[in-house]
Design a protein around this motif. Structure first.
Motif, PDB file in Angstrom:
ATOM      1  N   LEU A   1       0.836  -1.194   0.000  1.00 43.57           N
ATOM      2  CA  LEU A   1       0.000   0.000   0.000  1.00 43.57           C
ATOM      3  C   LEU A   1       0.872   1.246   0.000  1.00 43.57           C
ATOM      4  O   LEU A   1       1.919   1.280   0.642  1.00 43.57           O
TER       5      LEU A   1
ATOM      6  N   ARG B   1       0.766   5.894  -0.833  1.00 48.79           N
ATOM      7  CA  ARG B   1      -0.081   7.087  -0.767  1.00 48.79           C
ATOM      8  C   ARG B   1      -0.634   7.501  -2.127  1.00 48.79           C
ATOM      9  O   ARG B   1      -1.786   7.911  -2.240  1.00 48.79           O
TER      10      ARG B   1
ATOM     11  N   LEU C   1      -3.633   3.793  -0.453  1.00 48.19           N
ATOM     12  CA  LEU C   1      -4.266   3.671   0.852  1.00 48.19           C
ATOM     13  C   LEU C   1      -5.766   3.916   0.759  1.00 48.19           C
ATOM     14  O   LEU C   1      -6.553   3.269   1.452  1.00 48.19           O
TER      15      LEU C   1
ATOM     16  N   GLY D   1      -4.221   2.132   6.791  1.00 48.37           N
ATOM     17  CA  GLY D   1      -3.253   1.207   6.217  1.00 48.37           C
ATOM     18  C   GLY D   1      -2.768   0.180   7.217  1.00 48.37           C
ATOM     19  O   GLY D   1      -2.689  -1.023   6.915  1.00 48.37           O
TER      20      GLY D   1
ATOM     21  N   LEU E   1       3.477  -1.250   4.091  1.00 50.00           N
ATOM     22  CA  LEU E   1       3.174   0.172   3.924  1.00 50.00           C
ATOM     23  C   LEU E   1       4.445   0.843   3.438  1.00 50.00           C
ATOM     24  O   LEU E   1       5.399   1.019   4.204  1.00 50.00           O
TER      25      LEU E   1
END
Length: 684
Positions: A374, A376, A504, A546, A517
């Motif tokens: 994941l 941004r 996310l 997340g 992440l």
């Protein structure tokens, strides 16, 4: 709480009321038992909110309080609606309607348009971009693809906020919106007007118009509103923290003067404010409905205590206590692996490092479909796609072409429909495999990558779905085809066997065994465009979302530089201040986590300071001798490896590690931190 959900028997008999309630924990049971009046459920991530509300509906039907045809459950995604319908069907209440706001509104609009307006409903424009481009051209505005995207988002915000072009400048200013795609508010206001003119000339409506037109008809035609209120007597609204003013207005019209409504939400997962969503309807629910009961779901059955602890810590540092509606999670699963914190030299190194870790997880038996990376922004996916292709790791980018729009899926559904009309011996999954073999599916995935592998993954997803349906209920080929048709209409895609790459925002509502992440650095999280306290707070909630997607394995990472040989001036996200373990002083990349298994392998697999590990062993031996216990009674070897890898400087960092519970923290926390610092611990 029982781990086995009751379901309708093969003969069709639904579970009894007692069986339904016995399958829930006390908080969920309170939700399922509250069948009348307004109800507000504050449900943290992983706390079983869908279970609670589907069992509430089933309980109401079984006890005779609800007519299943008079219940409308509203979700925010087609996938969530499909999942809810499946659960309700498994509980024997398949007549209940579960739809998104837009799907429910479109159904009503299509039904009532002929009598309220006349003729057929105008065609819905699939994309706004051509209309936005045309409106910009009429105004002489120079726009590119990105500008059109941003202007389309502003059009959507205005419409779901019920802001007219004439009132746009005032409302946008009040909301703190200064411009869109570099154009001032007055220019955007003019574009809104011309956009509406372009739609009218083409005889089309857009996605938001479905809600606006339904609201208009219900508000102006009391006879139509009365029919809708007769049809639906009980409402359940999921993800209520993401309701927009337009959706709330539609809900109010559905309800009329009644209060048979249950709302479910989590203010800590409010991440769509930029689209016009607002949590105020959730936080102010008791003001609107003073007699409403409030139930909190706090026990997280999804994630390990290590993941839950980190999620709570991220929010605590934002002052969660200031929001009375926020939920602090309590871990409901056994202890698992420690959270990992990785620092890389550049973005390529980060992608390669994550690919290496994913390959190791797959060797341990974690399926690719249970792993996600994941990030941004969608632009971050490219480096991972390249690294995974080089490593031979299958992947899918969430947000790409819709599953049921793929050519191989459309062709497969044609073949499956034909097979459903034939009289065949054997089980439904066997028939599905036979049909799809003719379409190119094979038992083993192809060695080739790219389009060949993607085609196989699509067909294999249908095979796995057939197995899943057969395991949960008695279904023949026609039943399987009907399920596919329903899923295609709702865009409820089955799981594809590949590592998920997703933003996310796109990960909201999903979960995986292992989550990486990536890019948790300043400028990305929070993103550099975030300005003001509210925007920064929403970025923090994105990190929380997340984190809470992970069931067992969680790794956070960032790269010091964008490119190899760069200046390396990035720093990890401010949201992890006081949480991220201190960097290793060895000058090498430091991997701050420990793997389970044989100690020597764990030491070799990680960047562990051997001297610190030996100091920890020496300290443990002294403590064991002092209390006359074996060394493992103090701390296991794997825990020492985790400490030597993480090098915690504070108790909260130590508490994240596996094997360190509250009792160990109280007994040995200060001593362990002293050993890590290189000081002489004071034995008690």
């Amino acid at each position: 709480m029982s781990t086995t959900a009751p379901s309708a028997s093969p003969g069709g008999a639904p579970p009894t009321a007692d069986e339904l309630l016995a399958a829930l924990d006390p908080d969920q049971r309170e939700v399922a038992s509250s069948l009348s009046g307004p109800l507000c459920v504050l449900a943290g991530a992983g706390t079983g909110k869908t279970r609670a509300i589907t069992y509430r509906i089933a309980h109401g039907v079984v006890t005779g309080r609800y007519d299943p045809r008079r219940v409308l459950a509203v979700t925010f995604t087609a996938r969530a609606a499909g999942e809810m319908r499946s659960r309700l069907r498994d509980l024997g209440v398949g007549a209940v309607q579960a739809r998104t706001f837009h799907a429910a509104a479109l159904r009503q609009l299509s039904y009532f348009w002929p009598q309220a307006v006349g003729g057929g409903v105008p065609r819905i424009a699939e994309h706004k971009a051509p209309l936005i481009g045309e409106a910009a051209g009429r105004l002489g505005l120079a726009v590119d693809r990105i500008a059109i995207r941003d202007l389309a988002a502003e059009v959507e915000w205005a419409k779901v906020s019920m802001v007219t072009p004439d009132d746009y400048v005032r409302a946008a200013s009040a909301a703190g919106r200064t411009d869109a795609a570099g154009h001032d508010l007055t220019t955007v206001s003019r574009l809104l007007s011309v956009y509406e003119e372009a739609k009218s000339e083409r005889g089309v409506i857009d996605f938001e118009d479905v809600l606006l037109l339904t609201v208009g008809i219900l508000a102006e035609r009391e006879d139509v509103a009365a029919q809708v209120r007769t049809q639906y007597r009980h409402f359940v609204i999921d993800e209520y923290q993401d309701v927009s003013p337009l959706q709330q207005r539609l809900l109010d019209l559905w309800l009329g003067d009644r209060d048979e409504i249950c709302v479910v939400g989590d203010v800590s997962q409010t991440i769509y404010s930029f689209t016009g969503a607002t949590p105020r309807y959730l936080t102010d629910f008791r003001r609107r409905h003073p007699e409403a009961a409030v139930v909190r779901l706090v026990r997280d059955y999804r994630s390990t205590p290590q993941v839950v602890r980190l999620a709570n810590e991220v929010l605590e540092r934002a002052g969660r206590h200031r929001n009375a509606a926020a939920v602090e999670l309590i871990a409901g699963r056994p202890s698992g692996r420690p959270v990992a914190f990785d620092t890389y030299d550049d973005d390529d190194a980060e992608a390669r490092g994550i690919a290496t870790r994913i390959a190791a997880l797959q060797r341990e038996g974690v399926p690719a479909a249970e792993i996600a990376v994941l990030y941004r922004t969608n632009a971050q996916s490219q480096v991972f796609e390249q690294a995974f292709a080089q490593a031979g790791i299958g992947y899918l980018v969430r947000g790409g072409e819709r599953f049921f729009s793929r050519a191989e899926v459309r062709d497969a559904m044609v073949l499956l429909r034909g097979a459903a009309r034939a009289q065949l011996d054997g089980t439904m999954p066997e028939h599905v495999r036979a049909v799809l073999t003719g379409a190119g599916w094979q038992h083993e995935p192809p060695a080739a990558r790219g389009a060949t592998r993607e085609r196989w993954e699509s067909l294999n997803a249908l095979v796995l779905l057939a197995d899943e349906i057969a395991a949960s209920r008695d279904a023949d080929m026609q039943g399987f085809v009907d399920e596919l048709i329903e899923r295609a209409a709702a865009q409820h895609a089955p799981t594809v066997d590949g590592v998920t790459l997703a933003s996310l925002h796109a990960a909201k509502g999903l979960e995986w065994d292992a989550v990486f992440l990536a890019g948790v650095s300043e400028g990305l999280l929070p993103i550099s465009l975030a300005e003001g306290d509210d925007a920064i707070a929403e970025e923090r909630r994105l990190l929380y979302v997340g984190i809470t997607r992970a069931r067992e394995h969680l790794t956070l990472s960032f790269a010091r530089s964008r490119t190899a040989g760069g200046r390396g001036n990035r720093r990890r996200s401010r949201f992890l201040d006081g949480i991220w373990p201190e960097a290793s002083t060895s000058g090498r990349r430091s991997t701050k986590h420990a793997r389970t298994g044989e100690t020597r392998t764990a030491l070799a697999a990680q960047d562990v300071d051997p001297e610190l590990y030996e100091r920890l062993r020496s300290w443990r031996a002294q403590v064991a001798g002092q209390i006359d216990k074996p060394t493992f009674a103090v701390l296991h070897d794997s825990t020492l490896v985790a400490i030597a890898a993480a090098q915690p400087r504070e108790l909260r960092q130590l508490a994240i590690l596996r094997g360190i519970g509250p009792t160990k923290i109280e007994a040995y926390g200060a001593q362990i931190l002293a050993v890590v610092r290189g000081d002489e611990p004071t034995l008690e």
